[in-house]
Design a protein around this motif. Sequence first.
Motif, mmCIF file in Angstrom:
data_model
loop_
_atom_site.group_PDB
_atom_site.id
_atom_site.type_symbol
_atom_site.label_atom_id
_atom_site.label_comp_id
_atom_site.label_asym_id
_atom_site.label_seq_id
_atom_site.Cartn_x
_atom_site.Cartn_y
_atom_site.Cartn_z
ATOM 1 N N ARG A 222 0.835 -1.198 0.000
ATOM 2 C CA ARG A 222 0.000 0.000 0.000
ATOM 3 C C ARG A 222 0.871 1.249 0.000
ATOM 4 O O ARG A 222 2.070 1.197 0.262
ATOM 5 N N ASN A 223 0.261 2.396 -0.280
ATOM 6 C CA ASN A 223 0.973 3.678 -0.211
ATOM 7 C C ASN A 223 1.570 3.857 1.178
ATOM 8 O O ASN A 223 0.916 3.584 2.193
ATOM 9 N N GLY A 224 2.806 4.312 1.217
ATOM 10 C CA GLY A 224 3.463 4.563 2.493
ATOM 11 C C GLY A 224 4.073 3.335 3.141
ATOM 12 O O GLY A 224 4.573 3.412 4.272
ATOM 13 N N ALA A 225 4.091 2.211 2.426
ATOM 14 C CA ALA A 225 4.628 0.980 3.018
ATOM 15 C C ALA A 225 6.148 0.986 3.118
ATOM 16 O O ALA A 225 6.730 0.219 3.878
ATOM 17 N N GLY A 226 6.819 1.837 2.309
ATOM 18 C CA GLY A 226 8.282 1.896 2.328
ATOM 19 C C GLY A 226 8.926 1.374 1.056
ATOM 20 O O GLY A 226 10.133 1.130 1.018
ATOM 21 N N LYS A 227 8.130 1.249 -0.008
ATOM 22 C CA LYS A 227 8.659 0.669 -1.253
ATOM 23 C C LYS A 227 9.735 1.560 -1.872
ATOM 24 O O LYS A 227 10.818 1.089 -2.233
ATOM 25 N N THR A 228 9.438 2.848 -2.013
ATOM 26 C CA THR A 228 10.426 3.763 -2.588
ATOM 27 C C THR A 228 11.654 3.880 -1.689
ATOM 28 O O THR A 228 12.789 3.935 -2.176
ATOM 29 N N THR A 229 11.451 3.892 -0.385
ATOM 30 C CA THR A 229 12.579 3.942 0.546
ATOM 31 C C THR A 229 13.488 2.730 0.359
ATOM 32 O O THR A 229 14.718 2.841 0.452
ATOM 33 N N THR A 230 12.898 1.581 0.063
ATOM 34 C CA THR A 230 13.709 0.382 -0.194
ATOM 35 C C THR A 230 14.625 0.602 -1.390
ATOM 36 O O THR A 230 15.833 0.307 -1.333
ATOM 37 N N LEU A 231 14.077 1.140 -2.476
ATOM 38 C CA LEU A 231 14.900 1.402 -3.659
ATOM 39 C C LEU A 231 15.959 2.460 -3.359
ATOM 40 O O LEU A 231 17.108 2.341 -3.799
ATOM 41 N N ARG A 232 15.586 3.491 -2.629
ATOM 42 C CA ARG A 232 16.543 4.546 -2.285
ATOM 43 C C ARG A 232 17.662 3.996 -1.402
ATOM 44 O O ARG A 232 18.819 4.406 -1.530
ATOM 45 N N SER A 233 17.343 3.054 -0.533
ATOM 46 C CA SER A 233 18.375 2.451 0.311
ATOM 47 C C SER A 233 19.331 1.617 -0.526
ATOM 48 O O SER A 233 20.549 1.647 -0.323
ATOM 49 N N ILE A 234 18.787 0.861 -1.477
ATOM 50 C CA ILE A 234 19.639 0.045 -2.344
ATOM 51 C C ILE A 234 20.592 0.921 -3.144
ATOM 52 O O ILE A 234 21.771 0.582 -3.323
ATOM 53 N N MET A 235 20.094 2.073 -3.624
ATOM 54 C CA MET A 235 20.919 2.977 -4.435
ATOM 55 C C MET A 235 21.801 3.897 -3.606
ATOM 56 O O MET A 235 22.563 4.682 -4.153
ATOM 57 N N GLY A 236 21.717 3.807 -2.279
ATOM 58 C CA GLY A 236 22.563 4.635 -1.422
ATOM 59 C C GLY A 236 22.086 6.063 -1.269
ATOM 60 O O GLY A 236 22.802 6.900 -0.706
#
Length: 243
Positions: free
Chosen positions: A44-58
Motif C-alpha cells: 500500500r501507499n506509504g509501506a516503504g517501497k520507494t525507501t527500499t529502492l533509495r536504500s539500495i541505491m545509497g
Amino acid sequence: MTDRRAADRLLTVDSINTHYGESHILFDLSLAVDSDEIVALVGRNGAGKTTTLRSIMGLTPATDGTITKNGDPIHDLDPHEIRKRGLSWIPEERRVFGSLTVEENLRLAAHSGAGDQSDTFEEIYEQFPRLDERRTQKAGTMSGGEQQMLAIARALLGPETDLLLLDEPSEGLAPQIVDDVVDIIRELNESGVTILLVEQNAEMALELADRAYILETGEIVHESAAADLLDDRETMEGYLGVK
C-alpha cells in the motif's frame, strides 16, 4: 529469505533498517533478486517501497544491515559508485529534464558512461523508435508514456546496467500506454536486464514478475512466486486491498 543458489543471486538485501531523521521506515528488511528475474515489490501507499529502492541505491542509506551485488558489499558506497556497479534507478514520476530535447536528455546520460557510446546510443533509438521520431522535441512537451520511455532509455545509457530498479512505471498513464510500458519491461528483461519493480498496480506487477514480496509498514510480510500471489485473493485483499 528465499534459499537460492548464491551463483544466481545478483542482489541481496539482508536485514536493513532505514530511517528518515528519527522516523524508522524499514525494519530488518531482507529480499533477494536473482539474475534475469523480474521481482515485484508491492504494498500500500506509504509501506516503504520507494525507501527500499533509495536504500539500495545509497540515496537514503540503511543505518544497519547489508546490501550486496554479486556478493560484494555496496551499502557503504556513494550512489554514483553504486551506479558504476551496474544498478540503475528510474524514480517515480520519471523526472526527465523537461526543458531539454529528447536527444539532449539521452546525450547527458550517455556522457556519464566511460568510453565511446555511439553504438549504444543508436541502439537506444532502434529500441525506442518513438524517441527517434522525437529527437528534437522538448521532453516536457511529450506525453507521460513517452516520458516514461525516455526515462527507461536514459537509465540504460552511461555505465552498463544489469539491474534496473523501476519505481511506479505505470503511474499516471492511460491503460493502453501502460500496456506499451509492460511490453518494454518484458523486452528489457528478455535482453538480459534484471528488474526490481515497485508498482502500486499490483495485478500488473504480478503478471510481469517471476517472484513477489509484499511490504507493509516497512516489513516484508509475504514472499512467493508472483503467479501464486496473483491467485491468492485472500492475501491480495488483506494486504493490498485488491479483491
